[in-house]
Design a protein around this motif. Structure first.
Motif, PDB file in Angstrom:
ATOM      1  N   CYS A 428     -78.413  39.341  30.748  1.00  0.00           N
ATOM      2  CA  CYS A 428     -77.304  39.230  29.815  1.00  0.00           C
ATOM      3  C   CYS A 428     -77.840  39.109  28.388  1.00  0.00           C
ATOM      4  O   CYS A 428     -78.713  38.286  28.116  1.00  0.00           O
ATOM      5  N   CYS A 431     -76.078  35.359  26.951  1.00  0.00           N
ATOM      6  CA  CYS A 431     -76.532  34.030  27.357  1.00  0.00           C
ATOM      7  C   CYS A 431     -77.954  34.047  27.893  1.00  0.00           C
ATOM      8  O   CYS A 431     -78.527  32.993  28.162  1.00  0.00           O
ATOM      9  N   CYS A 444     -71.641  39.627  33.173  1.00  0.00           N
ATOM     10  CA  CYS A 444     -72.573  38.546  33.460  1.00  0.00           C
ATOM     11  C   CYS A 444     -71.886  37.513  34.347  1.00  0.00           C
ATOM     12  O   CYS A 444     -70.754  37.116  34.092  1.00  0.00           O
ATOM     13  N   CYS A 447     -71.627  34.073  31.929  1.00  0.00           N
ATOM     14  CA  CYS A 447     -70.759  33.921  30.765  1.00  0.00           C
ATOM     15  C   CYS A 447     -69.690  35.008  30.694  1.00  0.00           C
ATOM     16  O   CYS A 447     -68.857  35.003  29.797  1.00  0.00           O
ATOM     17  N   SER A 449     -70.014  38.029  29.912  1.00  0.00           N
ATOM     18  CA  SER A 449     -70.270  39.073  28.928  1.00  0.00           C
ATOM     19  C   SER A 449     -70.499  40.413  29.628  1.00  0.00           C
ATOM     20  O   SER A 449     -71.032  40.480  30.725  1.00  0.00           O
TER      21      SER A 449
HETATM   22 ZN   LIG Z   1     -74.256  35.913  30.135  1.00  0.00          ZN
END
Ligand SMILES: [Zn+2]
Length: 900
Positions: A428, A431, A444, A447, A449
């Motif tokens: 990611c 994070c 991810c 998080c 993402s």
């Molecule tokens: Zn992440």
């Protein structure tokens, strides 16, 4: 079919291809008792082998020919025993090897993989695989491999890729996979980590460089250090000495100055250091040497990687940045010479690691890679062999296996390649965490993402081949095939991949299925040339199995490999032996033609119950003994010895003796011919069945002709119940020895000995075959046997039937006869029949005259002054000569008397 349809010579070229495709089309390679079919019996224990998958880039070499021959023999034997038998074929995607092939093609177009990008590169590699990937499996077919091709697998196919994914994720979830910096073998040319297996060591001339490490606190003091790779001085983080070396006690704990760079590094004490090597002080480069890496770990030394992925000096090399490692070596050494730090150079033999594929020197490098934490897996794998769930044949390799697993290092599984199973890890960008999942993620897991990117690397090829025995049967799904055929029975391979592959399959099998992947590991030896040298293309001594099969036939090649081998021992392969076995194939064919010809001569049912001749009973007893021996040898994996016994029986007993006698028995016609033909057919049938796993093509072809000939003869009941193909016919069942067998074999041996003695005498005396000899035999207790066997003696030793007399004993040797002693039997032949008496007499008299002349001369000499005056040893020499001549004269006289 009649005999004239059977060609005079066996044409393996047309036969092999026709028979193989008939077998395959008829489904004989597939197991009986299939789990997905009605009537399936799960309690019938199958015999299963997974083929060691050849590289998809491979071309058939003798190593392939060896494992295919051994495994096909095992498979055919079990199939004929009626056991549900499965041999799973397939091939390996062979990461580096395949990628290099495609890169070579790209280079010809002036392209590179970087230029066309990952997606296009993989598209082209798959296209290459579809075009050329079948070559190796076609070549394996030519060897007669009876694999179930309907179950063929490829390590990169969908099912196996899913297995690899499951294995990786599951190990990751258990905390058995981690990413970290480790020292690995780096190939600067291929720009990837390479496995130990892909590294070859060779002794090459090099130099040992001695130089001074100056003490930081007193530059008048120094430690002399020796190295074979001066450029790595730039990556040194310590100098180590042995803790008990008095020369260096005063330096331990102080600091020395790294030449040119001026960095200060400590002098440490470690008992790994050899006091005898070089100066007894060792420079420590944890970033570029595996032993230094270990020492660095023990002493918490910093690791400096001073080379980049192309093995050029990086920023840590100060003024040498950008130079190639070997260029840097030269320049740094010259600078050190200017600075007065050089002590001396001496020639030194290096053990240089080079990559198998690229050929350049492997550089140990620290790099961030994926690893399997191997200890927990290795412990289980050790246990499985220790407690006998897996047996290794030959047993001596068990120790080697233990030793390797007890000292195993974590397994680096990432490779900086594109062709292979891509590592299922997404990083990611937001994070910094990793997502590892069974299905490709779009965000991810930590998080959410969407800025995630998959690890660019692929897995080591051995990661997927470690799953081979169960991934090929459907794992991770619980398929009917997996339930029935797993665990497999036999892992058969060359001993040199015991660790790389076999140990990994055991670890992975236990980890993922909870069961051993196979119960027996059978290791065959490596094949060397006739002088014992390792065969490789670069040595130019390779026996090419394809050419050998073209010229001498597949059966001859297989027979040679199988008969020349014993478990775990290397064999020397000589083309002359393949030729000899081609001759054996011809012998089998000719014997078969003869038998089939005899069947054609039988035109009526017998009128009476069988009366077997001694020869009939003898060959039958010998065959039964052979069946017992072959079974025992197969059970103990001594296939080579079993093949030798089959060869000897067929050639020396069946063809050389029984066929000769059978010719004469057939000539009697009637019942004798009927029962002789029956014996011939039975012996040929059972011999072909046992020879089939060794030489499948010629035996199948001949057996088909035999079956047809029997059906067309009054002996049709002999082949009642035979299947339509030898490949699925029953293996001969051994039975206990019966009472009559031993005496029968002993009696016939005597007949053989008598015939051999007579034949030898005829050959010695140059008696023409047309001259029938009179003979008298004093046979004692064997009289009845020899009287009964008189027709055989007459026929095979060319005796005169009217002048053959067999009696109990003679009171004295008849005059003018030559006597032969054969065990308890004495044979007398009139000398006049063997030699021309008058000529022989004249020859002996002439020789005697010459010898007498010598005797007279020497007697005169030795009674003269010579005997007193000449040196004692010279006189003795003449006396010895005289004794010799007197002996010869006595013998010649005795021979003359015997002619009277
Ligand atoms: Zn992440």
């Amino acid at each position: 079919m009649t005999t004239h349809d059977l060609p005079k010579t066996y044409d393996f070229k047309t036969t092999e291809e026709r028979i193989y495709s008939w077998w395959e089309k008829s489904g004989y390679f597939q197991p009986v008792n299939k789990p997905d079919q009605p009537g399936f019996d799960p309690d019938r224990k199958p015999f299963v082998i997974s083929i060691p998958p050849p590289n998809v880039t491979g071309e058939l070499h003798v190593g392939h020919a060896m494992f295919v021959s051994v495994e096909d023999l095992m498979i055919r034997y079990h199939r004929m025993k009626g056991i549900p038998t499965l041999w799973v074929p397939g091939s390996d995607h062979a990461g580096i090897a395949t990628q290099l092939q495609v890169e070579k093609l790209l280079a010809r177009e002036g392209l590179s993989r970087e230029a066309i990008g990952r997606e296009e590169f993989l598209r082209r590699t798959w296209a290459w695989k579809h075009k050329y990937g079948g070559i190796i499996t076609q070549q394996i077919r030519r060897l007669g491999a009876s694999c179930d091709w309907t179950r063929e697998r490829f390590t990169l196919d969908d099912g196996l890729s899913r297995a690899v994914r499951e294995a990786f994720v599951s190990l990751y979830e258990k905390g058995l996979i981690y990413r970290g910096p480790r020292l690995i073998n780096w190939s600067p040319g291929l720009k990837t980590a390479v496995s130990d297996l892909e590294v070859e060591y060779a002794e090459e001339p090099g130099t040992l460089y001695y130089f001074k490490y100056l003490l930081a606190d007193n530059q008048d003091e120094f430690i002399v250090v020796a190295t074979t790779r001066p450029e790595t001085i730039l990556g040194d983080t310590a100098v180590a000495v042995h803790p008990e070396d008095p020369r260096y006690q005063k330096f331990v704990g102080r600091k020395v100055i790294v030449p040119v760079l001026g960095r200060l590094i400590p002098v440490i004490a470690d008992s790994y250091v050899s006091r005898e090597f070089g100066s007894g002080a060792l420079k420590i480069t944890p970033g570029h040497d595996p032993n230094d890496y270990e020492i660095g770990q023990r002493h918490n030394l910093p690791i400096i990687s001073m080379l980049d992925e192309a093995a050029q000096v990086n920023v840590h090399g100060g003024p040498y940045q950008g130079q190639d490692r070997f260029e840097c070596r030269k320049n740094l050494w010259e600078d050190m010479r200017q600075a007065g730090l050089v002590v001396k150079e001496e020639p030194y033999t290096l053990n240089v690691p080079r990559t198998q594929r690229g050929g350049e020197i492997v550089e140990p490098m620290v790099s961030t890679q994926w690893f399997v934490h191997i200890q927990p897996l290795a412990d289980k794998a050790l246990e499985a062999v220790r407690d006998g769930r897996i047996r290794i044949v030959p047993e001596r390799f068990t120790k080697v296996y233990y030793n390797w697993l007890e000292n195993i290092q974590d397994w680096c599984i990432s490779r900086q390649l594109w062709w292979g199973h891509r590592i299922p890890v997404w990083y990611c960008a937001e994070c910094g965490q990793s997502t590892v999942t069974r299905e490709n993620p779009d965000q991810c897991a930590h998080c959410g993402s969407t800025h995630i990117e998959q690890d660019p690397d692929v897995l080591d090829t051995w990661f997927s081949s470690g799953l081979w025995p169960f991934s090929t049967l459907g794992w991770p799904d619980q398929t009917p095939d997996l339930a029935y055929f797993y665990p497999t029975t036999m892992m058969e391979t060359a001993y040199d991949i015991l660790f790389f592959w076999v140990a990994r399959m055991i670890m992975m099998g236990l980890e993922f299925t909870g069961e051993v992947p196979f119960s027996t590991v059978y290791l065959h030896g490596l094949i060397r040339d006739e002088n014992g040298r390792k065969m490789s293309k670069s040595h130019g001594v390779a026996v090419d199995p394809l050419i050998t099969m073209d010229e001498l036939g597949t059966d001859a090649l297989r027979f040679t490999l199988l008969v020349g081998s014993s478990p775990g021992n290397d064999m020397n392969l000589d083309l002359k032996r393949v030729e000899a076995n081609r001759n054996f194939a011809n012998k089998v064919w000719n014997a078969g033609r003869f038998v089939i010809g005899c069947l054609g001569q039988v035109n009526a049912e017998p009128v009476a119950d069988p009366v077997w001749t001694l020869a009939d009973s003898w060959i039958w007893a010998r065959l039964q003994g052979l069946i017992r021996d072959v079974e025992r040898l197969f059970q103990s994996y001594q296939y080579g010895e079993a093949g030798r016994q089959l060869y000897d029986f067929f050639w020396s007993e069946f063809a050389d003796w029984y066929l000769e006698i059978a010719k004469h028995q057939m000539a009697n016609g009637g019942d004798r011919a009927y029962y002789t033909a029956k014996t011939l057919a039975r012996i040929l049938d059972l011999s072909l069945r046992m020879l089939h796993p060794f030489a499948p093509f010629i035996t199948e072809e001949l057996w088909g002709h035999l079956r047809q000939a029997l059906q067309d003869s009054p002996l049709a009941t002999e082949c009642a119940g035979w299947p339509e193909a030898l490949i699925i016919a029953n293996w001969p069942a051994p039975r206990a020895e019966e009472q009559w067998e031993a005496k029968c074999v002993a009696d016939f041996s005597l007949v053989q000995d008598v015939i051999r003695a007579l034949r030898n005498l005829r050959a010695e005396k140059n008696v023409p075959p047309s001259r029938l000899l009179p003979a008298r035999m004093a046979a004692g207790e064997q009289m009845d046997v020899l009287i009964e066997q008189a027709p055989t003696l007459v026929a095979l030793a060319q005796l005169d039937p009217l002048q053959l007399k067999v009696c109990d004993k003679v009171s004295e040797k008849p005059a003018g006869h030559v006597g032969l002693v054969v065990g308890p039997v004495e044979i007398f032949l009139p000398l006049s029949e063997l030699v021309n008496v008058e000529e022989e007499k004249a020859r002996l008299e002439k020789a005697l005259g010459e010898v007498d002349g010598q005797i007279i001369r020497l007697e005169k000499l030795l009674s003269s002054q010579f005997a007193e005056k000449a040196p004692a040893d010279v006189v003795q020499k003449e006396r010895d000569k005289l004794t010799g001549f007197r002996d010869t004269a006595a013998k010649l006289k005795a021979q003359l008397v015997s002619l009277e």
